[in-house]
Design a protein around this motif. Structure first.
Motif: not given
Length: 376
Positions: A253-276
């Motif tokens: 469908e392409g509505i969301v990006e599926l990133l799978g299991f990650r250990t770099d959550v701090a970097q992912l949140f730094a690249s985000s604007h909102i966490v849900v």
């Protein structure tokens, strides 16, 4: 002679992510610390930190009564073999089974960490109701030990078990979550470009993953410019897991990006604007503490645990549970209002520094240990 402290936890990976700093600090404060859990890849990491590990026949969802009795006996046998002065029981099965075994084995002191009431207290239906009744009686027996402290992460879970388990209020401690290392989760400025909305969790129905997907659909239909990232993996051992079929459909469908299991959550949140996190119920979700530390505004549900991890209206927004329209509205508010989003992010960082710093959480646990040491 050093005091002996044994952690009993379902999954070694959970110990690493949620209890490792406490164990390391206890070791520095003179405890001989060992870990017991079911087998798994994370056991090697436990050993790398210098801890002796015991393997237990624990399972995530065991339904065979004889197998479950074997688990209790295995924990009892371990307690009799190593004779710990204190045991720290983490997650539902170790809390119940470990307390029963500790009473039988004569362990001096027990810490029971209730990090959430689990799927069985969320699920509906006759079967879940019957299991809940059995679990209530098990909690009641397990919490009968005299030299016991039960750590809760939010007042709602505390009040539920005070009622159903006839728990002595004098045995209760309230510690808000597992803490977060503020040095590992720095508050960095938001990135430029299209706002990124991230959900990081085990991919379970009761984490609100379906509501997140539906909210993303609604916002796309409204023409709201945002990227939606789903971080995490399925959990086949959990009856509420999202299926690979679901993931395939969402990917197509392409509505969301599926990133799978990650250990770099701090970097992912730094690249985000909102966490849900639109979860149905939590203990105190570590991911929201990490989001706060990273200075990111949060949208979460008005349920036990989630509402306790933010300052509603100050560091984030609360929405009704299982309501994708309200979730979409709240996300849209923060996507559109940059100043509000950033103000909430700053308030989140201040909250993390004030309440969730790992040093504060570790000290609170060591203080609990000291209360139980009398007579060792």
């Amino acid at each position: 002679m050093s005091r002996r402290l044994l952690f009993v936890v379902n999954d070694a990976a959970f110990f690493i992510s949620h209890r490792l700093p406490i164990a390391l600090s206890a070791q520095l404060n003179g405890y001989e610390v060992r870990i017991a859990s079911m087998p798994g890849p994370a056991v090697e990491e436990v050993k790398k930190h210098g801890f002796f590990h015991y393997e237990l026949p624990l399972t995530r969802s065991g339904k065979n009564p004889l197998s479950e009795l074997l688990v209790i006996f295995s924990i009892y046998r371990l307690f009799r073999h190593w004779r710990p002065d204190l045991v720290h029981l983490v997650t539902i099965k170790p809390v119940i089974y470990g307390n029963i075994a500790a009473r039988l084995a004569g362990v001096h002191g027990v810490v029971a960490a209730v990090s959430g009431l689990g799927f069985i207290f969320i699920a509906g239906g006759l079967k879940a109701s019957l299991v809940r009744t059995g679990v209530k009686w098990l909690y009641r027996f397990a919490f009968g030990k005299k030299n016991l402290r039960v750590i809760f992460q939010n007042p709602d879970d505390r009040d539920v078990l005070l009622n159903i388990a006839m728990l002595d209020p004098g045995k209760v401690e309230l510690i808000r979550g597992a803490g977060v290392n503020l040095n590992h989760y720095p508050a960095l400025p938001e990135p430029d470009g299209t706002p990124v909305v991230s959900l990081a969790a085990r991919l379970l129905v009761d984490k609100g993953v379906g509501e997140f997907i539906e909210a993303a659909r609604l916002l796309k239909q409204r023409g709201v410019e945002a990227r939606f990232c789903l971080i995490g993996d399925t959990d086949p051992g959990n009856p509420a897991t999202i299926t690979s079929k679901d993931l395939d459909a969402w990917r197509e469908e392409g509505i969301v990006e599926l990133l799978g299991f990650r250990t770099d959550v701090a970097q992912l949140f730094a690249s985000s604007h909102i966490v849900v996190l639109p979860s149905y119920r939590e203990g105190l979700p570590k991911v929201l503490l990490e989001a706060a530390a990273c200075g990111r505004a949060v949208v979460t549900t008005n349920v036990p645990g989630c509402r306790d991890a933010i300052e509603p209206g100050i560091s984030g927004l609360l929405v009704p549970v299982r309501d994708p329209v309200a979730l979409a509205d709240a996300i849209q508010t923060l996507v559109v209002d940059t100043n509000l989003r950033r103000t909430m992010g700053r308030a989140g960082r201040e909250l993390a520094e004030r309440e969730f710093a790992i040093e504060r959480i570790v000290k609170a646990h060591l203080d609990v240990y000291k209360k139980l040491e009398v007579g060792i």
